[in-house]
Design a protein around this motif. Sequence first.
Motif, short mmCIF file in Angstrom:
data_model
loop_
_atom_site.label_atom_id
_atom_site.label_comp_id
_atom_site.label_asym_id
_atom_site.label_seq_id
_atom_site.Cartn_x
_atom_site.Cartn_y
_atom_site.Cartn_z
N HIS A 30 0.83 -1.21 0.00
CA HIS A 30 0.00 0.00 0.00
C HIS A 30 0.86 1.25 0.00
O HIS A 30 0.58 2.21 -0.73
CB HIS A 30 -0.92 0.00 1.22
CG HIS A 30 -1.76 1.23 1.33
ND1 HIS A 30 -1.35 2.36 2.02
CD2 HIS A 30 -2.98 1.54 0.81
CE1 HIS A 30 -2.26 3.28 1.93
NE2 HIS A 30 -3.27 2.82 1.21
N GLU A 31 1.91 1.26 0.81
CA GLU A 31 2.77 2.44 0.91
C GLU A 31 3.48 2.71 -0.42
O GLU A 31 3.64 3.87 -0.82
CB GLU A 31 3.80 2.24 2.02
CG GLU A 31 4.64 3.47 2.32
CD GLU A 31 3.83 4.63 2.83
OE1 GLU A 31 4.25 5.79 2.61
OE2 GLU A 31 2.76 4.40 3.43
N TYR A 181 -7.23 10.02 6.95
CA TYR A 181 -6.38 9.22 6.07
C TYR A 181 -6.24 7.80 6.61
O TYR A 181 -6.23 6.83 5.84
CB TYR A 181 -5.00 9.87 5.93
CG TYR A 181 -4.13 9.21 4.88
CD1 TYR A 181 -4.33 9.47 3.53
CD2 TYR A 181 -3.11 8.33 5.24
CE1 TYR A 181 -3.55 8.87 2.56
CE2 TYR A 181 -2.33 7.72 4.27
CZ TYR A 181 -2.54 7.99 2.94
OH TYR A 181 -1.78 7.39 1.98
N THR A 185 -7.13 4.45 4.73
CA THR A 185 -6.08 3.44 4.58
C THR A 185 -6.58 2.09 5.09
O THR A 185 -6.28 1.05 4.49
CB THR A 185 -4.82 3.87 5.34
OG1 THR A 185 -4.32 5.07 4.77
CG2 THR A 185 -3.74 2.80 5.25
#
Length: 311
Positions: A30-31, A181, A185
């Motif tokens: 994801h990052e 966020y 996420t």
Amino acid sequence: MNILEIPLLATAISIIIAWGLFSVLCAMIHEALAELKAERGRFMKRHLYKQMQDVHNGLSWGALIYQQSNICLLGLTEERPSNEIPPREMAIALLESVKTAAHRKHLTNKDMAHTGQGPITTLEARLAVLKPGDVVRLMSHALEDARLRSEVQDEPAIYRHLVDNLSTWFEAFNRRLSIWYKKKTRKRLFLLGVLLALFVNVDSIQLFKYFNRNPTARAAIEKIYIENLAPLGDPASAPFSYLSQTDELMNALTMQVGYEYNIFSNTFTKTAALENYLIKITGLLISGFAASMGAPFWFDLLRNVYRKAKD
């Protein structure tokens, strides 16, 4: 008796270790995608545009802020804005935006002639031509508080307090933004976790059954955690160090985890009953939920369990 030797608790710990490693992998993916898309900067910009839309004056304060040179130069491009904007720079950009906003509302040179040369008097004149929307009220209240806080009633001193007040507001906005966020996420990590679990067969129900009937596997994964993972600290700060233990873990255990064991492979019986598919899907959804919680959550939980077991 050591409570960690209780089979059910030992099984739960083994599952949590596996969830922690799986969460690290999902977070890294994801990052990488978020960094590729400059997701954090775009998220901040999008919410500033949304929160600072001024319908009373027909202005987008967010757009005015990002037109200021001290803000736009922090990003690589307009499509890749920075998410690391110093609060003081944001405060100055907001105050500079008042000039553009007032000019759009036809503040004339004649009007400016009566405002004096000081930054505060000039700011008040510019705010006076704007309708009292949320952003205008924010700056008016910040200015009023700056006057009250300033021991020396001169304009430079008041201006410094005003910048401090707006900086404090932006810091609070950033904290709220972080919460928003994180919520976004978590949803993404859930979906990513389910998809990844589907293709590499990270089935939490299957893993639970495996560890429950295999004390050797429980001892092996616990040993890997105690000797290699526990000393590492926060997995968010050293994700590669955590994932480097995955190969050792897979070699030590004989878990059916990997692409060749997924639901689409020949190793999963095609004639299996509907109940088997429902159990498999449930196990994958649980793995997705585990990924959405984040690796720090699981490894913090493990540290607390081991700490209480020693007490």
